[in-house]
Design an enzyme around this catalytic site. Structure first.
Site, PDB file in Angstrom:
ATOM      1  N   HIS A 165       0.892  -1.104   0.031  1.00  9.68           N
ATOM      2  CA  HIS A 165      -0.071  -0.120  -0.026  1.00  9.68           C
ATOM      3  C   HIS A 165       0.938   1.213   0.043  1.00  9.68           C
ATOM      4  CE1 HIS A 165       1.047   0.101   3.934  1.00  9.68           C
ATOM      5  NE2 HIS A 165       0.326   1.144   4.532  1.00  9.68           N
ATOM      6  N   ARG A 166       2.014   1.046   0.132  1.00 10.51           N
ATOM      7  CA  ARG A 166       3.092   2.323   0.168  1.00 10.51           C
ATOM      8  C   ARG A 166       3.731   2.385  -1.257  1.00 10.51           C
ATOM      9  NH1 ARG A 166       4.973   4.057   5.427  1.00 10.51           N
ATOM     10  NH2 ARG A 166       3.075   4.134   6.668  1.00 10.51           N
ATOM     11  N   GLY A 167       3.578   1.472  -2.156  1.00 13.32           N
ATOM     12  CA  GLY A 167       4.147   1.366  -3.290  1.00 13.32           C
ATOM     13  C   GLY A 167       3.649   2.488  -4.423  1.00 13.32           C
ATOM     14  N   VAL A 227       1.544   1.934  -7.163  1.00 12.88           N
ATOM     15  CA  VAL A 227       0.343   1.300  -7.475  1.00 12.88           C
ATOM     16  C   VAL A 227      -0.352   1.318  -6.204  1.00 12.88           C
ATOM     17  CG1 VAL A 227      -1.039  -0.200  -8.787  1.00 12.88           C
ATOM     18  CG2 VAL A 227       1.022   0.297  -9.729  1.00 12.88           C
ATOM     19  N   GLY A 228       0.035   0.403  -5.258  1.00 12.32           N
ATOM     20  CA  GLY A 228      -0.711   0.181  -4.149  1.00 12.32           C
ATOM     21  C   GLY A 228      -1.278   1.448  -3.568  1.00 12.32           C
ATOM     22  N   TYR A 252      11.702 -12.623 -13.322  1.00 11.94           N
ATOM     23  CA  TYR A 252      10.609 -11.865 -12.780  1.00 11.94           C
ATOM     24  C   TYR A 252       9.336 -12.303 -13.707  1.00 11.94           C
ATOM     25  CZ  TYR A 252       7.626  -7.617 -11.844  1.00 11.94           C
ATOM     26  OH  TYR A 252       6.611  -6.817 -11.428  1.00 11.94           O
ATOM     27  N   ASN A 283       4.076  -0.317 -18.638  1.00  8.90           N
ATOM     28  CA  ASN A 283       5.150   0.498 -17.922  1.00  8.90           C
ATOM     29  C   ASN A 283       4.393   1.731 -16.949  1.00  8.90           C
ATOM     30  OD1 ASN A 283       7.893  -0.411 -18.929  1.00  8.90           O
ATOM     31  ND2 ASN A 283       6.700   0.001 -20.816  1.00  8.90           N
ATOM     32  N   TRP A 322      21.329   4.394 -21.381  1.00 11.45           N
ATOM     33  CA  TRP A 322      21.566   2.978 -21.638  1.00 11.45           C
ATOM     34  C   TRP A 322      20.814   2.645 -23.058  1.00 11.45           C
ATOM     35  CZ3 TRP A 322      21.742  -1.955 -18.186  1.00 11.45           C
ATOM     36  CH2 TRP A 322      22.741  -1.748 -17.364  1.00 11.45           C
ATOM     37  N   ASP A 382      19.045  -3.116 -24.678  1.00 11.00           N
ATOM     38  CA  ASP A 382      17.827  -2.459 -24.944  1.00 11.00           C
ATOM     39  C   ASP A 382      16.758  -2.986 -24.358  1.00 11.00           C
ATOM     40  OD1 ASP A 382      18.116  -0.061 -26.572  1.00 11.00           O
ATOM     41  OD2 ASP A 382      18.867  -1.557 -28.170  1.00 11.00           O
TER      42      ASP A 382
END
Length: 362
Positions: free
Chosen positions: A13-15, A17-18, A138, A167, A243, A322
């Site tokens: 919830h601190r992120g 999206v959350g 991931y 993204n 990069w 890339d």
């Protein structure tokens, strides 16, 4: 209509999206929300997660917690990305099921799709060919989480739905110089490069005070030592090194739009709705979330450059990876379920840069 007094647990919830999902639910009148910081609840600890569900007994769960990062982090910490995400998913989804949670929303990522997936990517492209190597661990973890939700629905009649965002960027984003995603990383790097070019080391120190560089004591370091530390990340007085080739195409979605789409799916979409869309073989019932629009990384850099006011040289390093050259979402399934995005990229970049500057000066 969902009872607005039900208890909803938002993991993460601190992120990025959350926190946006938490705010979206509050604005809709849902006040019985539960969240725990990492220090309060380690989602890698199965016993701690069980104790949390024993005590709180949420009626709905949003699984927005994950171990995330950009190309450099995914390439370097491959074991961490697959192990930690599988563990988080196993613990949270497993305890949700054991505690009778009927509705759960799982957040994945469009990196689940094959490197050479036909564009734009439909949900049916999943598992049709090899993944992008740099973020394969991931992606495999996220595919497992999504399939876990789908399988619980098919076997036990739960409502565990999965959304696959493109993204994301927005307030509370990660601006770490090594581990952040491309858009917030560019914003911070251009901001710091502009300050260096203007010889504003006082403001550079303010930035590092909020988001330090490991191993650098910016309060006692000389200007030359700070410059040398920033150079490790391609940030110089006269140029900014980025990069890759700048040629990959990317799609970006404002995090508060993602939150609105997520809450729409959580509250208003059923597994039966999705079964009607996928046909006889009930598989790939996840939902892409994006804008359906893309641009090159080089074009993104120019947009950010204009917003930040950076006038130095942008230099691309094609020796660096890339990643996938193109990954545009087909969002027709999401549109058919009644949701479309609102915030366009140019406006979102301006909003995020303003948020970033406020976070540094606060």
């Amino acid at each position: 209509m969902v009872d607005k007094n039900i208890k909803i647990y938002i993991a993460g919830h601190r992120g990025l999206v959350g926190s946006a999902i938490w705010n979206n639910l509050q604005k809709r009148g849902y006040s019985n929300l539960v969240g725990r910081t990492h220090s309060e609840l380690d989602l890698l600890d199965a016993s701690a997660v069980k104790e949390f569900f024993d005590a709180e007994r949420p009626a709905m769960v949003v699984l927005a917690a994950a171990h995330v990062g950009g190309i450099m982090a995914n390439s370097t910490y491959r074991a961490d990305f697959i192990y930690e995400n599988l563990q988080i998913q196993q613990n949270v989804i497993g305890e949700a099921f054991r505690h009778g949670v009927k509705r759960l929303l799982f957040l994945g990522s469009t990196c689940i799709y094959p490197r050479e997936a036909p564009q734009p990517m439909t949900e049916d492209a999943l598992l049709t060919s090899p993944l992008e190597y740099t973020n394969e661990p991931y992606a495999i973890a996220k595919i497992a989480g999504m399939k876990m939700c789908e399988s619980f629905n098919l076997q036990y009649g739960t409502e565990y739905l999965s959304v696959m965002p493109t993204n994301l960027y927005g307030p509370n984003d990660n601006f770490h110089l090594e581990n952040s995603h491309v858009l917030p990383a560019m914003i911070r790097k251009m901001h710091l490069a502009r300050l260096l070019s203007e010889d504003r080391f006082d403001l550079v120190r303010c930035d590092l005070d909020v988001r330090p560089i490991w191993g650098l004591d910016h309060m006692v370091a000389s200007d030359d030592e700070i410059s040398a530390a920033l150079a490790r990340f391609g940030i110089y007085v006269d140029r900014l090194e980025l990069w890759g080739s700048g040629k990959p195409l990317r799609e970006f979605l404002w995090s508060e739009d993602m939150a609105d789409a997520s809450v729409h799916v959580l509250l208003d979409v059923s597994f039966d709705d999705l079964k009607k869309l996928v046909g006889k073989d009930v598989r790939n019932t996840h939902i892409n979330v994006g804008t359906g629009k893309e641009l090159t990384i080089a074009e993104l850099a120019r947009m950010i450059r204009q917003t930040v006011g950076y006038e130095g040289e942008l230099r691309w390093d094609p020796s660096k990876p890339d990643g996938t050259m193109r990954k545009l979402c087909d969002v027709s399934r999401l549109h058919s379920l009644g949701w479309t995005h609102k915030v366009e990229l140019g406006d979102g970049i301006v909003r995020l840069y303003e948020w970033y500057k406020e976070s540094v000066s606060a």
